[in-house]
Design a protein around this motif. Structure first.
Motif, PDB file in Angstrom:
ATOM      1  N   ARG A 152       0.851  -1.196   0.000  1.00 36.68           N
ATOM      2  CA  ARG A 152       0.000   0.000   0.000  1.00 36.68           C
ATOM      3  C   ARG A 152       0.879   1.235   0.000  1.00 36.68           C
ATOM      4  NH1 ARG A 152      -2.562  -0.810   5.602  1.00 36.68           N
ATOM      5  NH2 ARG A 152      -0.485  -1.662   5.835  1.00 36.68           N
ATOM      6  N   GLU A 153       0.486   2.245  -0.746  1.00 39.62           N
ATOM      7  CA  GLU A 153       1.227   3.514  -0.687  1.00 39.62           C
ATOM      8  C   GLU A 153       1.121   4.066   0.729  1.00 39.62           C
ATOM      9  OE1 GLU A 153       0.820   6.606  -3.643  1.00 39.62           O
ATOM     10  OE2 GLU A 153       0.289   5.075  -5.099  1.00 39.62           O
ATOM     11  N   GLY A 154       2.223   4.590   1.200  1.00 42.46           N
ATOM     12  CA  GLY A 154       2.237   5.150   2.555  1.00 42.46           C
ATOM     13  C   GLY A 154       2.563   4.102   3.615  1.00 42.46           C
ATOM     14  N   ALA A 168     -11.453  -3.682   8.690  1.00 50.00           N
ATOM     15  CA  ALA A 168     -10.672  -2.863   7.743  1.00 50.00           C
ATOM     16  C   ALA A 168     -11.439  -2.614   6.446  1.00 50.00           C
ATOM     17  CB  ALA A 168      -9.355  -3.567   7.417  1.00 50.00           C
ATOM     18  N   PHE A 169     -11.103  -1.510   5.800  1.00 53.30           N
ATOM     19  CA  PHE A 169     -11.659  -1.198   4.477  1.00 53.30           C
ATOM     20  C   PHE A 169     -13.178  -1.081   4.488  1.00 53.30           C
ATOM     21  CE2 PHE A 169      -9.399  -0.947   0.398  1.00 53.30           C
ATOM     22  CZ  PHE A 169      -8.133  -0.724   0.900  1.00 53.30           C
ATOM     23  N   LEU A 170     -13.688  -0.434   5.521  1.00 53.37           N
ATOM     24  CA  LEU A 170     -15.140  -0.254   5.592  1.00 53.37           C
ATOM     25  C   LEU A 170     -15.518   1.220   5.716  1.00 53.37           C
ATOM     26  CD1 LEU A 170     -16.300  -3.195   7.956  1.00 53.37           C
ATOM     27  CD2 LEU A 170     -16.579  -3.027   5.483  1.00 53.37           C
ATOM     28  N   ALA A 171     -14.565   2.114   5.436  1.00 51.26           N
ATOM     29  CA  ALA A 171     -14.879   3.543   5.557  1.00 51.26           C
ATOM     30  C   ALA A 171     -15.425   4.068   4.226  1.00 51.26           C
ATOM     31  CB  ALA A 171     -13.631   4.319   5.961  1.00 51.26           C
ATOM     32  N   PRO A 172     -16.605   4.696   4.254  1.00 55.73           N
ATOM     33  CA  PRO A 172     -17.134   5.254   3.003  1.00 55.73           C
ATOM     34  C   PRO A 172     -16.332   6.475   2.587  1.00 55.73           C
ATOM     35  CG  PRO A 172     -18.502   5.943   4.837  1.00 55.73           C
ATOM     36  CD  PRO A 172     -17.458   5.024   5.410  1.00 55.73           C
ATOM     37  N   TRP A 178     -13.156   5.021  -4.573  1.00 54.64           N
ATOM     38  CA  TRP A 178     -11.804   4.514  -4.379  1.00 54.64           C
ATOM     39  C   TRP A 178     -10.967   4.810  -5.613  1.00 54.64           C
ATOM     40  CZ3 TRP A 178     -11.846   0.786  -8.184  1.00 54.64           C
ATOM     41  CH2 TRP A 178     -13.077   0.199  -8.463  1.00 54.64           C
ATOM     42  N   GLY A 179      -9.659   5.044  -5.365  1.00 56.73           N
ATOM     43  CA  GLY A 179      -8.788   5.387  -6.485  1.00 56.73           C
ATOM     44  C   GLY A 179      -7.384   4.876  -6.265  1.00 56.73           C
ATOM     45  N   GLY A 180      -6.411   5.591  -6.837  1.00 58.47           N
ATOM     46  CA  GLY A 180      -5.011   5.196  -6.699  1.00 58.47           C
ATOM     47  C   GLY A 180      -4.505   4.515  -7.951  1.00 58.47           C
ATOM     48  N   SER A 181      -3.246   4.131  -7.884  1.00 58.58           N
ATOM     49  CA  SER A 181      -2.615   3.579  -9.086  1.00 58.58           C
ATOM     50  C   SER A 181      -2.939   2.104  -9.277  1.00 58.58           C
ATOM     51  CB  SER A 181      -1.099   3.768  -8.998  1.00 58.58           C
ATOM     52  OG  SER A 181      -0.611   3.053  -7.895  1.00 58.58           O
ATOM     53  N   CYS A 182      -3.510   1.448  -8.283  1.00 61.43           N
ATOM     54  CA  CYS A 182      -3.709  -0.013  -8.387  1.00 61.43           C
ATOM     55  C   CYS A 182      -5.162  -0.462  -8.468  1.00 61.43           C
ATOM     56  CB  CYS A 182      -3.060  -0.705  -7.190  1.00 61.43           C
ATOM     57  SG  CYS A 182      -1.280  -0.604  -7.224  1.00 61.43           S
ATOM     58  N   LEU A 183      -5.960  -0.087  -7.483  1.00 63.61           N
ATOM     59  CA  LEU A 183      -7.315  -0.650  -7.413  1.00 63.61           C
ATOM     60  C   LEU A 183      -8.103  -0.463  -8.716  1.00 63.61           C
ATOM     61  CD1 LEU A 183      -7.027  -1.586  -4.525  1.00 63.61           C
ATOM     62  CD2 LEU A 183      -9.072  -0.332  -3.918  1.00 63.61           C
ATOM     63  N   ALA A 201      -5.276  14.328  -2.977  1.00 61.41           N
ATOM     64  CA  ALA A 201      -4.648  13.008  -3.132  1.00 61.41           C
ATOM     65  C   ALA A 201      -5.702  11.908  -3.048  1.00 61.41           C
ATOM     66  CB  ALA A 201      -3.598  12.804  -2.052  1.00 61.41           C
ATOM     67  N   PHE A 202      -5.395  10.732  -3.615  1.00 59.98           N
ATOM     68  CA  PHE A 202      -6.419   9.667  -3.642  1.00 59.98           C
ATOM     69  C   PHE A 202      -6.685   9.073  -2.262  1.00 59.98           C
ATOM     70  CE2 PHE A 202      -4.632   5.355  -3.238  1.00 59.98           C
ATOM     71  CZ  PHE A 202      -3.266   5.592  -3.327  1.00 59.98           C
ATOM     72  N   LYS A 203      -5.727   9.298  -1.340  1.00 64.50           N
ATOM     73  CA  LYS A 203      -5.956   8.929   0.061  1.00 64.50           C
ATOM     74  C   LYS A 203      -4.965   9.741   0.890  1.00 64.50           C
ATOM     75  CE  LYS A 203      -2.737   5.048   0.402  1.00 64.50           C
ATOM     76  NZ  LYS A 203      -2.546   3.664   0.817  1.00 64.50           N
ATOM     77  N   ALA A 204      -5.146   9.741   2.199  1.00 60.79           N
ATOM     78  CA  ALA A 204      -4.231  10.483   3.058  1.00 60.79           C
ATOM     79  C   ALA A 204      -2.871   9.790   3.106  1.00 60.79           C
ATOM     80  CB  ALA A 204      -4.821  10.583   4.460  1.00 60.79           C
ATOM     81  N   THR A 217     -16.994  14.130   2.665  1.00 62.25           N
ATOM     82  CA  THR A 217     -17.173  12.841   1.976  1.00 62.25           C
ATOM     83  C   THR A 217     -16.504  11.694   2.723  1.00 62.25           C
ATOM     84  OG1 THR A 217     -15.180  13.013   0.608  1.00 62.25           O
ATOM     85  CG2 THR A 217     -17.192  14.026  -0.264  1.00 62.25           C
ATOM     86  N   ARG A 218     -15.622  11.997   3.681  1.00 62.81           N
ATOM     87  CA  ARG A 218     -14.870  10.953   4.406  1.00 62.81           C
ATOM     88  C   ARG A 218     -15.329  10.784   5.851  1.00 62.81           C
ATOM     89  NH1 ARG A 218     -10.979   7.984   1.256  1.00 62.81           N
ATOM     90  NH2 ARG A 218     -10.203   9.362  -0.361  1.00 62.81           N
ATOM     91  N   ASN A 219     -16.348  11.522   6.257  1.00 64.12           N
ATOM     92  CA  ASN A 219     -16.774  11.517   7.665  1.00 64.12           C
ATOM     93  C   ASN A 219     -15.593  11.722   8.604  1.00 64.12           C
ATOM     94  OD1 ASN A 219     -19.408  11.201   6.940  1.00 64.12           O
ATOM     95  ND2 ASN A 219     -19.475   8.996   7.324  1.00 64.12           N
TER      96      ASN A 219
END
Ligand code: UDX
Length: 433
Positions: free
Chosen positions: A150-152, A246-250, A254-259, A321-324, A410-412
Motif C-alpha cells: 500500500r502507498e504510505g 478494515a476497508f469499511l470507511a465510506p 476509491w482510487g489510486g494507481s492499483c485498485l 490526493a487519492f488517500k491520506a 465525503t470521508r466523515n
C-alpha cells in the motif's frame, strides 16, 4: 548469507523492494534507465514520499548492500532478478506490456543461465508462462511473486507482510525456494502455487477490496435514504470476524494507481475467458456513481437543491490526493470531483498538504498552500481526502473565511465536537445529516 539480487525498475515497487531486501541482508543492485534518477538515488536522494524509504536507501548505500545503476549488465552476477516495471493500462483496460517486453530483450543476453526471473509488479495472468517466449530464451526460469504494497505503508508491508505468494511450475521448485528464501527474515507465511494462481491472487485481492468499498459506499447511500448511520452499520459488520473492520470507511470513491487499474484488468481477463464477472463490473460502476453522488451533495450544500446550478459558485476543496498519507493524484476521486465541479462552471480552490500547484497544471483549478485561502469566500467546503490534520484546523477561523458555512464531508472526518462553537452545517456521508 544474503542472496545477490537484481531489481529492474526503481519506481515505487522496485525501490521499496530493493531497499527492503538490502535491509533484510541481501546484496541488491537496482537498475533503472532514468539516468538522473539513478544519480539521485546513488546520492541517497529519494523523490518518492514513503515513510522510512529514504532511511533504508541510505542505510543500504552506507553498508554497501544496495547500489543503483542505469547499466543492465550489472545484473549479470545476480541469482534472482525482480521485474518491477510499469504495466500501465491501455485504453481498452488491458495491461500494456511493452516496457516489460523491451526489458526482457535486454535481459536475455545478460542474465546468467541459472538466474531466476521474478515478476513482482502486477502482470496479467499468464505472463510468467509467456516470458520465456517473449524474451527469446526458452530456458529462462520465471517465478511469480506479486507485491501487495500500500502507498504510505509500503516499507512496513514489505518487511511485515501478511503473506508471501510464490508461484512456480513444479519442475522449478528450487527456483521457488530461492525466491521464498529472500523473505525468510520476515517470518511471513509463504503460500506456494502455480504461476497463474499467484498472478490471479493479486488481482483477486485488489478487486475484492474494490467490491468491499463499493458495497460500503452504496450502503452509505442507502443509510442516507432510510435515516440510518453508516458508522454504526460498518462497526457492527466489522465486529463479525468473517468480515473484519478494515476497508469499511465510506468516501468519495476509491482510487489510486492499483485498485482501478487492477479491477479493470481483471474484468478484461474474465471477459477474455468467457466469464461474466458482473460483481466487479458493478463495483466499478458504483464507483463512478459515487462521484455523481458527491456532486449532488455539493449542489445541495450550495443551492439547497440536489439539482441546483453550481455555475458561478466558489468551492473550497480540502484534499486532492487519492488517500491520506500520499501526494499521489492517480485516479484520485478528489480530482474526478474537482474536474466535474469545473465542468459545471464552479470556481475551485484546493488545498492538500502533499500536493503543490505544480502537480496539477491541467486541472483547471487553483491549488493553494494554505487551507484558509482555499476557504476564502467559498459557498461550500468539500473534504475529499481524509488527512487527519483537517480535524485540527481552526474551524472558527475557517468560518470567518467562507461565504456560506457549509461542509460536505465525503470521508466523515469531522464530527460535531470538532465544529463546536461554529455555525457550520455538516453534510456527512451515509448519515441522516
Ligand atoms: C492498494 C492495495 O491495498 C495494495 O495491497 C495494492 O498492492 C496496491 O493497491 P493503495 O493503492 O496504496 O493500495 O491504496 P489503498 O490503501 O488500498 O486505498 C485504495 C483506495 O480506497 C483509496 O482511494 C482509499 O481512500 C480508499 N479507501 C480505502 C476507502 O475509501 N475506504 C477505506 O476504508 C479504505
Amino acid at each position: 548469507m544474503g542472496s545477490r539480487v537484481g531489481v529492474m525498475g526503481a519506481g515505487y515497487v522496485g525501490l521499496t523492494s530493493a531497499a527492503c531486501l538490502a535491509h533484510l541482508g541481501h546484496h541488491v543492485v537496482c537498475v533503472d534507465n532514468d539516468v538522473a534518477k539513478v544519480e539521485q538515488l546513488c546520492a541517497g536522494t529519494v523523490s518518492i514520499v514513503e515513510p522510512r524509504l529514504p532511511e533504508l536507501v541510505r542505510e543500504g548505500l552506507a553498508e554497501h548492500r544496495l547500489g543503483f545503476t542505469a547499466d543492465p549488465t550489472a545484473l549479470r552476477e545476480c541469482e534472482v532478478v525482480l521485474l518491477c516495471l510499469p504495466t500501465p493500462m491501455s485504453p481498452d483496460g488491458t495491461a500494456d506490456l511493452s516496457v516489460l517486453e523491451q526489458a526482457l530483450h535486454t535481459l536475455s543476453t545478460i542474465l546468467s543461465p541459472d538466474c531466476v526471473l521474478v515478476t513482482k509488479s502486477t502482470v496479467p495472468v499468464g505472463t510468467a508462462a509467456r516470458i520465456p517466449a517473449m524474451s527469446g530464451s526458452a530456458g529462462l526460469t520465471v517465478v511469480s511473486n506479486p507485491e501487495f504494497l500500500r502507498e504510505g505503508h509500503a516499507v512496513e508491508d514489505f518487511l511485515r507482510p501478511d503473506r508471501i505468494v510464490v508461484g512456480a511450475e513444479p519442475p522449478d521448485r528450487d527456483a521457488a525456494d530461492r525466491v521464498a528464501a529472500l523473505y525468510a527474515e520476515t517470518g511471513a507465511p509463504v503460500l506456494r502455487s502455480d504461476p497463474a494462481s499467484a498472478e490471479l491472487a493479486k488481482y483477486a485481492s485488489n478487486a475484492f477490496l474494490a467490491v468491499k468499498l463499493s458495497f460500503v459506499n452504496t450502503m452509505a447511500e442507502l443509510c442516507e435514504q432510510v435515516g440510518a448511520d453508516i458508522g454504526t452499520v460498518t462497526t457492527a459488520m466489522g465486529m463479525d470476524d468473517r468480515i473484519g473492520p478494515a476497508f469499511l470507511a465510506p468516501g468519495p470513491g476509491w482510487g489510486g494507481s492499483c485498485l482501478p487499474k487492477d479491477t479493470r484488468a481483471l474484468l478484461r481477463t474474465a471477459e477474455a475467458a468467457g466469464v461474466d464477472f458482473a460483481l466487479v463490473r458493478d463495483a466499478l460502476r458504483a464507483n463512478d456513481h459515487q462521484h455523481a453522488l458527491v456532486m449532488r451533495k455539493i449542489r445541495r450544500a450550495v443551492t439547497g437543491a440536489v439539482d441546483g446550478s453550481l455555475s458561478g459558485s466558489r468551492i473550497g476543496v480540502l484534499g486532492l490526493a487519492f488517500k491520506a498519507g500520499t501526494g499521489d493524484l492517480r485516479e484520485s476521486p478528489a480530482v474526478a470531483v474537482a474536474r466535474q465541479l469545473c465542468r459545471h462552471d464552479a470556481t475551485v480552490t484546493a488545498y492538500d498538504p502533499c500536493v503543490p500547484e505544480s502537480d496539477c497544471p491541467d486541472l483547471g483549478i487553483r491549488v493553494v498552500d494554505d487551507p484558509y485561502l482555499a476557504a476564502k469566500d467559498a459557498d461550500a467546503l468539500v473534504i475529499l481526502t481524509e488527512w487527519p490534520e483537517f480535524r485540527s484546523l481552526d474551524w472558527p477561523k475557517l468560518e470567518t473565511c467562507v461565504d456560506q458555512p457549509v461542509i460536505v464531508d465525503t470521508r466523515n472526518l469531522l464530527d460535531d465536537r470538532v465544529l463546536t462553537g461554529t455555525g457550520f452545517t455538516l453534510l456527512g456521508t451515509g448519515t441522516a445529516r
